[in-house]
Scaffold this motif. Structure first.
Motif, PDB file in Angstrom:
ATOM      1  N   MET A 172      -3.574 -20.644 -35.517  1.00  0.00           N
ATOM      2  CA  MET A 172      -4.726 -21.414 -35.972  1.00  0.00           C
ATOM      3  C   MET A 172      -4.476 -22.909 -35.839  1.00  0.00           C
ATOM      4  O   MET A 172      -5.363 -23.671 -35.422  1.00  0.00           O
ATOM      5  N   ALA A 173      -3.253 -23.340 -36.183  1.00  0.00           N
ATOM      6  CA  ALA A 173      -2.930 -24.765 -36.070  1.00  0.00           C
ATOM      7  C   ALA A 173      -2.954 -25.211 -34.613  1.00  0.00           C
ATOM      8  O   ALA A 173      -3.460 -26.300 -34.290  1.00  0.00           O
ATOM      9  N   LEU A 174      -2.421 -24.380 -33.718  1.00  0.00           N
ATOM     10  CA  LEU A 174      -2.448 -24.719 -32.290  1.00  0.00           C
ATOM     11  C   LEU A 174      -3.885 -24.846 -31.786  1.00  0.00           C
ATOM     12  O   LEU A 174      -4.223 -25.794 -31.068  1.00  0.00           O
ATOM     13  N   LYS A 175      -4.724 -23.899 -32.180  1.00  0.00           N
ATOM     14  CA  LYS A 175      -6.115 -23.938 -31.711  1.00  0.00           C
ATOM     15  C   LYS A 175      -6.852 -25.154 -32.266  1.00  0.00           C
ATOM     16  O   LYS A 175      -7.610 -25.823 -31.547  1.00  0.00           O
ATOM     17  N   ARG A 176      -6.650 -25.457 -33.549  1.00  0.00           N
ATOM     18  CA  ARG A 176      -7.352 -26.586 -34.139  1.00  0.00           C
ATOM     19  C   ARG A 176      -6.908 -27.911 -33.511  1.00  0.00           C
ATOM     20  O   ARG A 176      -7.735 -28.801 -33.262  1.00  0.00           O
ATOM     21  N   ARG A 177      -5.608 -28.043 -33.242  1.00  0.00           N
ATOM     22  CA  ARG A 177      -5.131 -29.274 -32.587  1.00  0.00           C
ATOM     23  C   ARG A 177      -5.758 -29.402 -31.199  1.00  0.00           C
ATOM     24  O   ARG A 177      -6.184 -30.490 -30.797  1.00  0.00           O
ATOM     25  N   ALA A 207       1.660 -31.883 -36.852  1.00  0.00           N
ATOM     26  CA  ALA A 207       1.583 -30.584 -36.173  1.00  0.00           C
ATOM     27  C   ALA A 207       0.676 -29.603 -36.902  1.00  0.00           C
ATOM     28  O   ALA A 207       0.258 -28.598 -36.322  1.00  0.00           O
ATOM     29  N   LEU A 208       0.371 -29.883 -38.168  1.00  0.00           N
ATOM     30  CA  LEU A 208      -0.505 -29.016 -38.953  1.00  0.00           C
ATOM     31  C   LEU A 208      -1.736 -29.821 -39.362  1.00  0.00           C
ATOM     32  O   LEU A 208      -1.670 -30.646 -40.278  1.00  0.00           O
ATOM     33  N   PRO A 209      -2.865 -29.604 -38.711  1.00  0.00           N
ATOM     34  CA  PRO A 209      -4.074 -30.382 -39.034  1.00  0.00           C
ATOM     35  C   PRO A 209      -4.420 -30.306 -40.509  1.00  0.00           C
ATOM     36  O   PRO A 209      -4.466 -29.226 -41.104  1.00  0.00           O
ATOM     37  N   GLU A 210      -4.663 -31.443 -41.098  1.00  0.00           N
ATOM     38  CA  GLU A 210      -4.914 -31.532 -42.529  1.00  0.00           C
ATOM     39  C   GLU A 210      -6.131 -30.720 -42.955  1.00  0.00           C
ATOM     40  O   GLU A 210      -6.159 -30.166 -44.056  1.00  0.00           O
ATOM     41  N   GLU A 211      -7.134 -30.611 -42.073  1.00  0.00           N
ATOM     42  CA  GLU A 211      -8.350 -29.911 -42.475  1.00  0.00           C
ATOM     43  C   GLU A 211      -8.135 -28.405 -42.640  1.00  0.00           C
ATOM     44  O   GLU A 211      -8.993 -27.704 -43.182  1.00  0.00           O
ATOM     45  N   THR A 249      -5.254 -24.579 -22.514  1.00  0.00           N
ATOM     46  CA  THR A 249      -4.121 -23.882 -23.144  1.00  0.00           C
ATOM     47  C   THR A 249      -3.782 -24.546 -24.467  1.00  0.00           C
ATOM     48  O   THR A 249      -3.473 -25.745 -24.516  1.00  0.00           O
ATOM     49  N   ILE A 250      -3.861 -23.772 -25.548  1.00  0.00           N
ATOM     50  CA  ILE A 250      -3.562 -24.336 -26.873  1.00  0.00           C
ATOM     51  C   ILE A 250      -2.063 -24.373 -27.139  1.00  0.00           C
ATOM     52  O   ILE A 250      -1.592 -25.134 -27.984  1.00  0.00           O
ATOM     53  N   GLY A 251      -1.302 -23.558 -26.421  1.00  0.00           N
ATOM     54  CA  GLY A 251       0.136 -23.547 -26.612  1.00  0.00           C
ATOM     55  C   GLY A 251       0.767 -22.394 -25.859  1.00  0.00           C
ATOM     56  O   GLY A 251       0.082 -21.548 -25.273  1.00  0.00           O
ATOM     57  N   VAL A 252       2.097 -22.371 -25.892  1.00  0.00           N
ATOM     58  CA  VAL A 252       2.874 -21.271 -25.316  1.00  0.00           C
ATOM     59  C   VAL A 252       3.761 -20.717 -26.421  1.00  0.00           C
ATOM     60  O   VAL A 252       4.370 -21.473 -27.194  1.00  0.00           O
ATOM     61  N   ALA A 270     -15.644 -24.662 -22.577  1.00  0.00           N
ATOM     62  CA  ALA A 270     -14.184 -24.531 -22.660  1.00  0.00           C
ATOM     63  C   ALA A 270     -13.798 -23.349 -23.535  1.00  0.00           C
ATOM     64  O   ALA A 270     -14.231 -23.249 -24.687  1.00  0.00           O
ATOM     65  N   ARG A 271     -12.979 -22.458 -23.002  1.00  0.00           N
ATOM     66  CA  ARG A 271     -12.483 -21.318 -23.776  1.00  0.00           C
ATOM     67  C   ARG A 271     -10.971 -21.459 -23.927  1.00  0.00           C
ATOM     68  O   ARG A 271     -10.242 -21.487 -22.942  1.00  0.00           O
ATOM     69  N   PRO A 272     -10.482 -21.548 -25.148  1.00  0.00           N
ATOM     70  CA  PRO A 272      -9.049 -21.747 -25.339  1.00  0.00           C
ATOM     71  C   PRO A 272      -8.250 -20.524 -24.896  1.00  0.00           C
ATOM     72  O   PRO A 272      -8.721 -19.389 -24.969  1.00  0.00           O
ATOM     73  N   ASN A 273      -7.019 -20.767 -24.442  1.00  0.00           N
ATOM     74  CA  ASN A 273      -6.128 -19.675 -24.075  1.00  0.00           C
ATOM     75  C   ASN A 273      -4.734 -19.920 -24.639  1.00  0.00           C
ATOM     76  O   ASN A 273      -4.360 -21.060 -24.960  1.00  0.00           O
TER      77      ASN A 273
END
Length: 469
Positions: free
Chosen positions: A140-145, A300-304, A208-211, A158-161
């Motif tokens: 979730m943190a990766l996607k939100r960032r 690295a962890l979005p405050e929201e 890409t949100i992350g690996v 845009a579709r996240p992967n």
């Protein structure tokens, strides 16, 4: 948790009650047999209810002989006492149970230090019910960032992967399904049973949100090359400008590598590693269920994503999928950290690895099997039947071992190695050299009968084992 449907004929069978289950007078204890799939009309004596449940649970497998699970099956009696004293404390009530909350904070600080956070005081983290929840939070943190960086394109076309090896645990498939993220999977090839760094980098793009890198694959116990993965992503950024963060799923290896592989660079020493999770109830040596999720810093962890709730008189920042849960496992984790320290963890994990490597070597010497891994990373190894063995397969071995009480999973690897079926042995604290000797003796005793089979007896490999990744 698994989903269950009620039986179609749930009224057909009722439990039977032994007359001796009565409190004092066997006749006085007799009651109408309670139903199994609806609430009984009236209460039972506590001893009767206990005995009915206890007797049915005898049909479960012996957890100490379960060589499929990574989950801790033995703890000291003092830990059990502490857990019993804390099982009625709701972990979420941090204002009412401030010392339990403090022990959680201390565990996070200890892990930040153990995983070499640049500034352990700046790292943020939380306990979870296990690594699956921790992975969900990290995802979730990766996607939100990513969404914040691409606010002009998302939501929209845009579709996240998320890029990862096909060997990831099923929780990552759940994350991608639940949070509508495309899973881009690096397949296995040849004798490579986990992610290839360059192949992972080639799957990355602006969405890409992350690996995800796995420190200890559940398929064979091997470490993925996290440093090489970060290097491949560094090179990608130099070529394209894409800055792709890495999450390390250290469900098992996060509590093994820091003690036994101190020179292995996989953690927050790599600037690209944004977050790490581990299972306290695996090689963290605590009964289920407790996990941990840590981020290298607040950025690295979005405050929201962090909820601040005025609950029962206190300001409570929380990042979790669950709310109420017992504090017992967190207390047990702190007890284990305090009890063992670095030297104690090193001794326990080294002993477990020694059992794994010794047992793997001796199985390889039987001649009927070929080792894929040797237990020298995670204390876990996988093996298959040797070339020329045609009378039986790994599913036959798994089924026959179960007759002696041993639970050893047999399963087929995913793409592109569906041709390979293996057995996997997980060695944990409590699975001693003595138990390994007994396991090897039972396996050796089965081989003459298996060799005499005309052919493998397994008809349906999918149903041959209850183990699934």
């Amino acid at each position: 948790m698994a989903l269950h449907k009620g039986p179609e004929q749930h009224q057909k069978r009722a439990m039977s009650v032994n007359p001796f289950y009565g409190e004092a007078n066997p006749v006085g204890g007799m009651t109408e047999a309670p139903p199994t799939h609806r609430l009984p009309d009236g209460p039972l004596a506590p001893s009767t209810a206990y005995q009915l449940v206890h007797d049915e649970l005898m049909l479960d497998g012996n957890s100490r002989l379960n060589l499929a699970t990574f989950v801790t099956t033995w703890m000291e009696s003092q830990a059990g006492v502490l857990m019993a004293e804390c099982r009625d404390k709701n972990m979420i009530d941090k204002d009412e149970y401030p010392r339990t909350a403090e022990l959680e904070r201390r565990c996070v600080a200890m892990l930040a230090d153990l995983w070499n956070a640049p500034d352990p005081a700046a790292a943020v983290g939380c306990s979870t019910t296990g690594s699956s929840e921790a992975c969900m939070l990290a995802g979730m943190a990766l996607k939100r960032r990513w969404a914040k960086r691409n606010a002009d394109r998302y939501p929209g076309a845009a579709r996240p992967n998320l890029v990862m090896g096909i060997n990831v645990q099923v929780c990552w498939e759940k994350f991608c399904n639940f949070w509508e993220v495309e899973a881009r999977l690096v397949p296995m090839e040849g004798d490579r049973f986990h992610l290839d760094p360059q192949a992972a980098a080639e799957l990355c793009d602006e969405n890409t949100i992350g690996v995800v890198g796995i420190l200890g694959s559940t398929f064979d116990g091997s470490y993925e090359p996290i440093a090489d993965l970060c290097a491949a992503l560094d090179a990608l950024q130099e070529r394209t400008g894409l800055d792709i963060p890495v999450h390390v799923d250290g469900a098992s290896g996060g509590m093994v590598a820091p003690f036994l592989d101190e020179d292995l660079v996989w953690d927050f020493r790599l600037p690209r590693v944004a977050s790490i999770n581990t299972s306290g109830h695996k090689y963290g040596l605590v009964y289920p269920g407790v996990g941990w999720a840590l981020w290298r810093d607040k950025e690295a962890l979005p405050e929201e994503l962090v909820f601040r709730v005025n609950y029962l008189g206190g300001d409570m920042p929380t990042f979790a999928l669950n709310f109420s849960r017992p504090g017992a496992q967190v207390v047990a984790q702190y007890y284990t950290f305090l009890r063992l320290g670095r030297d104690g963890y090193r001794a326990v994990q080294q002993s477990t690895r020694d059992v794994a490597t010794s047992l793997a070597r001796r199985i390889g010497e039987l001649g009927d099997f070929r080792l894929l891994t040797h237990g020298d990373e995670l204390p876990v190894f996988a093996f298959t039947t040797a070339d020329g063995i045609t009378s039986y397969d790994v599913f036959d071995v798994s089924r026959r071992l179960r007759e002696s009480g041993w639970l050893v999973p047999a399963y087929t690897f995913p793409a592109n190695r569906e041709d390979l079926s293996v057995l996997r042995v997980v060695c944990r604290n409590g699975f001693s050299h003595d138990l390994a000797d007994l396991f090897l003796a039972d396996l050796t005793r089965l081989l003459p009968e298996l060799r005499r089979q005309p052919h493998p007896l397994t008809r349906d490999k999918e149903s041959a084992t209850g183990f699934h990744h």
